[in-house]
Write a protein that holds these residues in place. Structure first.
Motif, PDB file in Angstrom:
ATOM      1  N   UNK A 430       0.833  -1.208   0.000  1.00 14.51           N
ATOM      2  CA  UNK A 430       0.000   0.000   0.000  1.00 14.51           C
ATOM      3  C   UNK A 430       0.866   1.257   0.000  1.00 14.51           C
ATOM      4  N   UNK A 431       1.922   1.233   0.810  1.00 16.57           N
ATOM      5  CA  UNK A 431       2.826   2.389   0.874  1.00 16.57           C
ATOM      6  C   UNK A 431       3.507   2.611  -0.470  1.00 16.57           C
ATOM      7  N   UNK A 432       3.969   1.515  -1.092  1.00 17.10           N
ATOM      8  CA  UNK A 432       4.624   1.647  -2.403  1.00 17.10           C
ATOM      9  C   UNK A 432       3.654   2.197  -3.452  1.00 17.10           C
ATOM     10  N   UNK A 433       2.408   1.697  -3.433  1.00 16.85           N
ATOM     11  CA  UNK A 433       1.413   2.175  -4.401  1.00 16.85           C
ATOM     12  C   UNK A 433       1.156   3.673  -4.222  1.00 16.85           C
ATOM     13  N   UNK A 434       1.064   4.093  -2.965  1.00 12.97           N
ATOM     14  CA  UNK A 434       0.860   5.517  -2.688  1.00 12.97           C
ATOM     15  C   UNK A 434       2.015   6.339  -3.256  1.00 12.97           C
ATOM     16  N   UNK A 435       3.236   5.849  -3.043  1.00 15.57           N
ATOM     17  CA  UNK A 435       4.416   6.532  -3.568  1.00 15.57           C
ATOM     18  C   UNK A 435       4.421   6.602  -5.073  1.00 15.57           C
ATOM     19  N   UNK A 436       4.038   5.495  -5.735  1.00 19.97           N
ATOM     20  CA  UNK A 436       3.988   5.485  -7.200  1.00 19.97           C
ATOM     21  C   UNK A 436       2.940   6.462  -7.708  1.00 19.97           C
ATOM     22  N   UNK A 437       1.840   6.596  -6.976  1.00 17.54           N
ATOM     23  CA  UNK A 437       0.804   7.550  -7.371  1.00 17.54           C
ATOM     24  C   UNK A 437       1.320   8.970  -7.378  1.00 17.54           C
ATOM     25  N   UNK A 438       2.170   9.295  -6.432  1.00 18.86           N
ATOM     26  CA  UNK A 438       2.740  10.648  -6.384  1.00 18.86           C
ATOM     27  C   UNK A 438       3.819  10.830  -7.444  1.00 18.86           C
ATOM     28  N   UNK A 439       4.501   9.725  -7.800  1.00 18.78           N
ATOM     29  CA  UNK A 439       5.598   9.814  -8.757  1.00 18.78           C
ATOM     30  C   UNK A 439       5.134   9.753 -10.214  1.00 18.78           C
ATOM     31  N   UNK A 440       3.931   9.156 -10.446  1.00 15.45           N
ATOM     32  CA  UNK A 440       3.516   8.828 -11.813  1.00 15.45           C
ATOM     33  C   UNK A 440       3.543  10.020 -12.762  1.00 15.45           C
TER      34      UNK A 440
END
Length: 461
Positions: A430-440
């Motif tokens: 979940x944490x990684x997905x959140x980070x990818x959402x900000x990076x996308x």
């Protein structure tokens, strides 16, 4: 009171002007005909002295010349030396802010504001309010700063936008320092659009706006927009005579060069800014150059040089009692100290910064998040995983309000790695997905269309 459109003078009512003309004419021993000719008639002067007509700008100029006074004194009753003297003392207050403590400068600006208000000098009153806003930025009183800048803008509400831009830029900076990155961008971009759409391609105003927009763009991860703003600022620089504006531009452009890995060019840009600030004796901005050069050194792996530059910046800002900027530099200094193995010193520097009077959600939120991130890293290095997780979550809460995409993505990675190592795989994902959402797509989820460009590219405006 009516606005004189030619000189921006707040002219008195016709009856007041008429009485003034009558008094001065009598003192000069002139008849109405002598005062009027050759451009006007005695009947016109009679009507004017009776307060039944408002004199035009041309009439005021003619009458002032014949009566041996100025248009301003005739229209307002104020001797012109009052405004000139006030402007000179505003310059002195600016010098105090540049070289001394913000609290001392604020006392000067406060007294000048009250004097300008008493004399109904709107422009000078606005300048004093802007000075008070700049003082409040240095001391970290962000709500007060914002209110001062908003009041300065309001006083100039009837003036062209370029006159209001310095106050607007100050208000955007107050929102930026409070962690309201999106709103800061909105204010700056709206002003750029209005300037370009209306044909008011004022180089000073545009340079101020493009330079100010670089920091929130960078913090939000909108690096392409930051680089474009820097490119436009560089194109404007040759058209601007104010060295302080040009120095600020070089400092802002350095941030985009760092992001692109162009370290030597960033350092050269900062050197130009530093040289200009030295010539101008602007101590706070010079400290910001040392601060940015420390960041450049750290990015280039020169941690010893980075520590030296950041300590210089911290000492300069602390001597000026620039509270908020001082603690922000201390966060970056703590990062360098940790990377140099001076963990204990870094921790001692960071802990006091998390008190509400230093950093927090409403005051330097990006750097408050950075302080929690560093304390989390230090705790992890000691094997204190629960403490580390607490700090990472505190940082995440602070940064999510700001929209600082790059910092959020990095923090989510750190939290995800910690959760994975402690066996909480789903939480880590979940944490990684959140980070990818900000990076996308950096910046695209929080910013609207890019502002329109001025009709130039290195050519004449």
């Amino acid at each position: 009171m009516a606005e004189n459109s030619t000189h921006g003078i707040r002219a008195d009512e016709p009856a007041d002007i008429g009485r003034r003309v009558l008094r001065l004419r009598t003192e000069k021993g002139l008849t109405q005909r002598q005062l009027a000719e050759p451009a006007y008639t005695a009947a016109y002067v009679s009507t004017l002295e009776a307060g039944r007509v408002r004199p035009s700008e041309n009439a005021l100029r003619h009458l002032a010349e014949r009566l041996g006074t100025t248009v301003e004194e005739l229209a307002t009753g104020r001797p012109p030396h009052l405004a000139t003297g006030l402007r000179m003392r505003l310059t002195d207050a600016r010098r105090t802010l540049a070289t001394g403590a913000a609290q001392d400068a604020a006392e000067q600006f406060r007294a000048l504001h009250d004097e300008a208000a008493g004399l109904a000098l709107g422009t000078e009153r606005s300048a004093a309010l802007r000075g008070l806003g700049d003082c409040a930025l240095e001391t970290g009183d962000l709500v007060e700063a914002r209110d001062h800048f908003a009041a300065a803008e309001q006083l100039l509400a009837d003036e062209p936008l370029p006159r209001r831009v310095p106050a607007l830029r100050g208000r955007a900076t107050a929102h930026l320092l409070a962690g309201e990155l999106r709103y800061a961008c909105y204010l700056l971009e709206t002003a750029v659009d209005e300037l370009n759409a209306s044909g008011m391609h004022d180089p000073d105003a545009l340079l101020l706006l493009y330079t100010a927009s670089i920091a929130p763009y960078m913090d939000m991860g909108a690096h392409a927009r930051a680089a474009h703003a820097a490119e436009l600022a560089l194109a404007l620089a040759p058209k601007v005579d104010d060295p302080a504006l040009v120095a600020g531009m070089h400092r802002g452009v350095a941030r985009t060069l760092i992001a692109e890995g162009r370290i030597a060019e960033a350092d050269a840009s900062l050197a130009k800014a530093q040289e200009l600030y030295l010539q101008l004796h602007i101590r706070t901005e010079l400290a910001h150059c040392h601060w940015m050069r420390g960041y450049v050194r750290a990015q280039d792996g020169d941690l010893k040089g980075a520590e030296s530059e950041l300590r210089t910046a911290r000492d300069m800002l602390a001597s000026k009692r620039a509270a908020l900027f001082t603690v922000q530099v201390e966060v970056e200094l703590a990062d360098v100290l940790r990377r140099r193995g001076k963990t204990g010193e870094a921790e001692r520097l960071l802990r006091p910064l998390l008190s509400p009077s230093a950093l927090g959600a409403e005051r330097g939120a990006v750097h408050a998040g950075g302080a929690h991130r560093l304390l989390g890293l230090i705790a992890e290095e000691r094997g204190e995983t629960e403490t580390a997780e607490e700090h990472y979550c505190s940082a995440l809460s602070l940064l999510e309000r700001t929209g600082a995409a790059g910092d959020l993505a990095d923090l989510c990675r750190l939290l995800g790695d910690l959760l994975r190592r402690t066996g909480r795989t789903e939480a880590a994902l979940d944490a990684y997905r959140t980070g990818l959402g900000h990076r996308a797509a950096p910046g695209t989820t929080t910013l609207g269309p890019a502002p329109t460009e001025p009709p130039f590219r290195g050519g004449a405006l």
